[in-house]
Design an enzyme around this catalytic site. Structure first.
Site, PDB file in Angstrom:
ATOM      1  N   ILE A   1      83.255 -27.656 -26.784  1.00 42.60           N
ATOM      2  CA  ILE A   1      82.143 -27.867 -27.714  1.00 42.60           C
ATOM      3  C   ILE A   1      82.301 -26.948 -28.934  1.00 42.60           C
ATOM      4  O   ILE A   1      83.108 -26.006 -28.917  1.00 42.60           O
ATOM      5  CB  ILE A   1      80.772 -27.638 -27.027  1.00 42.60           C
TER       6      ILE A   1
ATOM      7  N   ASP B   1      85.664 -15.713 -32.901  1.00 42.48           N
ATOM      8  CA  ASP B   1      85.042 -16.030 -31.605  1.00 42.48           C
ATOM      9  C   ASP B   1      86.039 -16.864 -30.797  1.00 42.48           C
ATOM     10  O   ASP B   1      86.135 -18.091 -30.963  1.00 42.48           O
ATOM     11  CB  ASP B   1      83.722 -16.785 -31.800  1.00 42.48           C
TER      12      ASP B   1
ATOM     13  N   GLY C   1      78.060 -22.498 -31.624  1.00 38.79           N
ATOM     14  CA  GLY C   1      76.725 -22.640 -32.207  1.00 38.79           C
ATOM     15  C   GLY C   1      76.687 -22.098 -33.619  1.00 38.79           C
ATOM     16  O   GLY C   1      76.072 -22.679 -34.522  1.00 38.79           O
TER      17      GLY C   1
ATOM     18  N   HIS D   1      85.349 -23.273 -26.359  1.00 38.73           N
ATOM     19  CA  HIS D   1      85.517 -24.061 -27.584  1.00 38.73           C
ATOM     20  C   HIS D   1      86.948 -24.574 -27.782  1.00 38.73           C
ATOM     21  O   HIS D   1      87.246 -25.196 -28.790  1.00 38.73           O
ATOM     22  CB  HIS D   1      85.102 -23.215 -28.795  1.00 38.73           C
TER      23      HIS D   1
HETATM   24  C1  LIG Z   1      77.740 -11.185 -26.731  1.00 38.26           C
HETATM   25  C2  LIG Z   1      78.273 -12.517 -27.012  1.00 38.26           C
HETATM   26  C3  LIG Z   1      77.623 -13.108 -28.208  1.00 38.26           C
HETATM   27  C4  LIG Z   1      78.305 -14.313 -28.626  1.00 38.26           C
HETATM   28  C5  LIG Z   1      77.423 -15.497 -28.494  1.00 38.26           C
HETATM   29  C6  LIG Z   1      78.113 -16.736 -28.902  1.00 38.26           C
HETATM   30  C7  LIG Z   1      79.173 -17.179 -27.926  1.00 38.26           C
HETATM   31  C8  LIG Z   1      79.623 -18.580 -28.257  1.00 38.26           C
HETATM   32  O1  LIG Z   1      81.019 -18.678 -28.153  1.00 38.26           O
HETATM   33  C9  LIG Z   1      78.930 -19.536 -27.329  1.00 38.26           C
HETATM   34  C10 LIG Z   1      78.459 -20.745 -28.017  1.00 38.26           C
HETATM   35  O2  LIG Z   1      78.548 -20.908 -29.206  1.00 38.26           O
HETATM   36  S1  LIG Z   1      77.723 -21.956 -27.016  1.00 38.26           S
HETATM   37  C11 LIG Z   1      77.402 -23.285 -28.154  1.00 38.26           C
HETATM   38  C12 LIG Z   1      76.088 -23.198 -28.829  1.00 38.26           C
HETATM   39  N1  LIG Z   1      74.961 -23.273 -27.923  1.00 38.26           N
HETATM   40  C13 LIG Z   1      74.625 -24.414 -27.293  1.00 38.26           C
HETATM   41  O3  LIG Z   1      75.272 -25.433 -27.416  1.00 38.26           O
HETATM   42  C14 LIG Z   1      73.374 -24.386 -26.423  1.00 38.26           C
HETATM   43  C15 LIG Z   1      72.484 -25.550 -26.756  1.00 38.26           C
HETATM   44  N2  LIG Z   1      71.229 -25.467 -26.001  1.00 38.26           N
HETATM   45  C16 LIG Z   1      71.108 -25.933 -24.747  1.00 38.26           C
HETATM   46  O4  LIG Z   1      72.050 -26.499 -24.198  1.00 38.26           O
HETATM   47  C17 LIG Z   1      69.788 -25.755 -24.059  1.00 38.26           C
HETATM   48  O5  LIG Z   1      68.802 -25.504 -25.034  1.00 38.26           O
HETATM   49  C18 LIG Z   1      69.773 -24.563 -23.037  1.00 38.26           C
HETATM   50  C19 LIG Z   1      70.778 -24.877 -21.916  1.00 38.26           C
HETATM   51  C20 LIG Z   1      70.156 -23.258 -23.748  1.00 38.26           C
HETATM   52  C21 LIG Z   1      68.390 -24.438 -22.463  1.00 38.26           C
HETATM   53  O6  LIG Z   1      67.957 -25.680 -21.991  1.00 38.26           O
HETATM   54  P1  LIG Z   1      67.172 -25.802 -20.613  1.00 38.26           P
HETATM   55  O7  LIG Z   1      68.004 -25.227 -19.518  1.00 38.26           O
HETATM   56  O8  LIG Z   1      66.731 -27.210 -20.486  1.00 38.26           O
HETATM   57  O9  LIG Z   1      65.972 -24.807 -20.858  1.00 38.26           O
HETATM   58  P2  LIG Z   1      64.420 -25.107 -20.768  1.00 38.26           P
HETATM   59  O10 LIG Z   1      64.069 -25.551 -19.373  1.00 38.26           O
HETATM   60  O11 LIG Z   1      64.037 -26.008 -21.903  1.00 38.26           O
HETATM   61  O12 LIG Z   1      63.799 -23.688 -21.057  1.00 38.26           O
HETATM   62  C22 LIG Z   1      63.886 -22.642 -20.101  1.00 38.26           C
HETATM   63  C23 LIG Z   1      63.404 -21.371 -20.762  1.00 38.26           C
HETATM   64  O13 LIG Z   1      64.392 -20.913 -21.691  1.00 38.26           O
HETATM   65  C24 LIG Z   1      63.874 -20.900 -23.036  1.00 38.26           C
HETATM   66  N3  LIG Z   1      64.908 -21.500 -23.898  1.00 38.26           N
HETATM   67  C25 LIG Z   1      65.266 -22.789 -23.921  1.00 38.26           C
HETATM   68  N4  LIG Z   1      66.255 -22.978 -24.810  1.00 38.26           N
HETATM   69  C26 LIG Z   1      66.512 -21.772 -25.367  1.00 38.26           C
HETATM   70  C27 LIG Z   1      67.401 -21.344 -26.370  1.00 38.26           C
HETATM   71  N5  LIG Z   1      68.242 -22.179 -27.001  1.00 38.26           N
HETATM   72  N6  LIG Z   1      67.398 -20.031 -26.717  1.00 38.26           N
HETATM   73  C28 LIG Z   1      66.536 -19.169 -26.130  1.00 38.26           C
HETATM   74  N7  LIG Z   1      65.649 -19.534 -25.166  1.00 38.26           N
HETATM   75  C29 LIG Z   1      65.649 -20.820 -24.793  1.00 38.26           C
HETATM   76  C30 LIG Z   1      62.636 -21.773 -23.017  1.00 38.26           C
HETATM   77  O14 LIG Z   1      61.704 -21.362 -24.000  1.00 38.26           O
HETATM   78  C31 LIG Z   1      62.134 -21.577 -21.601  1.00 38.26           C
HETATM   79  O15 LIG Z   1      61.405 -20.361 -21.505  1.00 38.26           O
HETATM   80  P3  LIG Z   1      59.809 -20.428 -21.290  1.00 38.26           P
HETATM   81  O16 LIG Z   1      59.657 -21.174 -20.026  1.00 38.26           O
HETATM   82  O17 LIG Z   1      59.384 -19.014 -21.225  1.00 38.26           O
HETATM   83  O18 LIG Z   1      59.298 -21.171 -22.488  1.00 38.26           O
END
Ligand SMILES: CCCCCCC[C@@H](O)CC(=O)SCCNC(=O)CCNC(=O)[C@H](O)C(C)(C)COP(=O)(O)OP(=O)(O)OC[C@H]1O[C@@H](n2cnc3c(N)ncnc32)[C@H](O)[C@@H]1OP(=O)(O)O
Length: 308
Positions: free
Chosen positions: A227, A207, A230, A212
């Site tokens: 960062i 990845d 995940g 990252h």
């Molecule tokens: C094809 C490519 C594939 C490869 C993929 C991998 C690529 C990698 O290189 C990328 C990574 O590894 S990124 C690092 C790992 N991920 C992170 O650090 C994200 C951490 N999470 C966040 O920051 C917040 O939860 C965040 C920002 C995700 C959400 O927080 P908020 O904006 O505050 O959201 P919120 O208002 O609480 O909710 C809005 C609606 O979204 C749903 N939701 C929340 N968190 C979610 C999550 N983590 N996953 C899925 N859905 C999520 C909520 O349920 C809400 O929907 P609803 O209103 O219908 O309930």
């Protein structure tokens, strides 16, 4: 007039990905294990040597179940090529991951991946895209693993009527809604430390997202520095569960669900709390210094360890 900068959900869910392949050897398995912190806790962590070395004359090294998340990663078709999908790739975050292990993972294999779009949701400020990959062992044609990846595309939502936001999913249940952190004392707690170059080591498994590794891209994405992946944090958590609950046997893991709650910075200490309920381990990972939950989910087991 149609807004050409907005996502077109009908085009997106109709998209078909070509099959991809992935071949790996024991070297890839070992590099991955080191990337998720195996053998990193003590100078000689004999319990985890099996992930990188033929211990006690064993024929093969052991494969962590989370290794299967790599199968579709390198070959994963570029999302930017999906017709109708408009997003800024610098703002993409990994939201959730679900993994099913159908057979213990061989220490080397050639894999055939079949990937499909399994869900697409308008959350207003973001869009969530779900991909499902079934990975088959080429030689036997048998299903090895299923992976569902949810990506959170910040800034790509708002393409449908806010009073009735677009939502499509081919999953019967959203596993996130089925999971609650118990209020009781955990069955086990495990502390581990990620290293400052952890993301630079993990990326060698395939990845190469610059979020990252590149400080400028990380800033654009809203972080003070690069960062951790995940899936690297998930690898630390599942290793902790295998150590504490499975008595070191990775083949006890049947399926894994993870929701990424908050970013992790490389170098942070991670505390994994686990609650064993029947054959399910509910877990939560906290970044120790910030005392914030960064990941939660569950692991389903085939059986309990003999001494539990
Ligand atoms: C094809 C490519 C594939 C490869 C993929 C991998 C690529 C990698 O290189 C990328 C990574 O590894 S990124 C690092 C790992 N991920 C992170 O650090 C994200 C951490 N999470 C966040 O920051 C917040 O939860 C965040 C920002 C995700 C959400 O927080 P908020 O904006 O505050 O959201 P919120 O208002 O609480 O909710 C809005 C609606 O979204 C749903 N939701 C929340 N968190 C979610 C999550 N983590 N996953 C899925 N859905 C999520 C909520 O349920 C809400 O929907 P609803 O209103 O219908 O309930």
């Amino acid at each position: 007039m149609a807004d050409n900068s907005a996502c077109n959900p009908d085009l997106i869910i109709a998209h078909k990905f070509p099959d991809t392949t992935y071949a790996y050897t024991e070297r890839d398995v070992a590099v991955y294990a080191l990337g998720v912190g195996a053998c990193g806790r003590d100078a000689v962590d004999t319990d985890e040597l099996k992930y990188v070395y033929h211990e006690n004359g064993q024929q093969f090294i052991k494969v962590l179940p989370t290794f299967s998340t790599l199968f579709s990663l390198r070959g994963l078709p570029q999302l930017s090529g999906v017709p109708g999908l408009r997003f800024d790739k610098r703002l993409l975050l990994h939201g959730q991951q679900y993994i099913e292990i159908h057979k213990p993972l061989p220490s080397n294999a050639s894999i055939l991946n079949k990937t499909a779009i399994a869900g697409f949701h308008d959350k207003g400020k973001a869009a969530i895209l779900e991909l499902e990959t079934r990975s088959y062992e080429k030689e036997s044609g048998e299903l090895l693993t299923l992976n569902r990846t949810s990506v959170f595309l910040r800034g790509a939502g708002g393409f449908s009527d806010p009073s009735k936001p677009f939502t499509y999913s081919n999953y019967p249940v959203n596993p996130a809604s089925a999971m609650k952190i118990p209020k009781t004392q955990p069955s086990a707690v495990f502390e581990d430390c990620t290293q400052p170059p952890q993301a630079l080591l993990y990326r060698l498994s395939g990845d190469y997202n610059p979020l990252h590794s590149d400080p400028m891209i990380a800033k654009v994405a809203g972080f003070s520095r690069p960062i951790l992946h995940g899936l690297c944090t998930l690898g630390f958590a599942v290793r902790a569960i295998i150590k504490c609950i499975c008595r070191g046997d990775p083949d006890m893991v049947k399926s894994i669900f993870a929701r990424f709650l908050l970013h992790v910075y490389p170098g942070e200490a991670l505390i994994t709390e686990m609650w064993l309920e029947g054959l399910r381990v509910i877990y939560q990972v906290k970044a120790k210094e910030r005392n914030r939950a960064v990941l939660s989910g569950y692991v389903d087991l085939h059986r309990l360890a003999a001494s539990l």
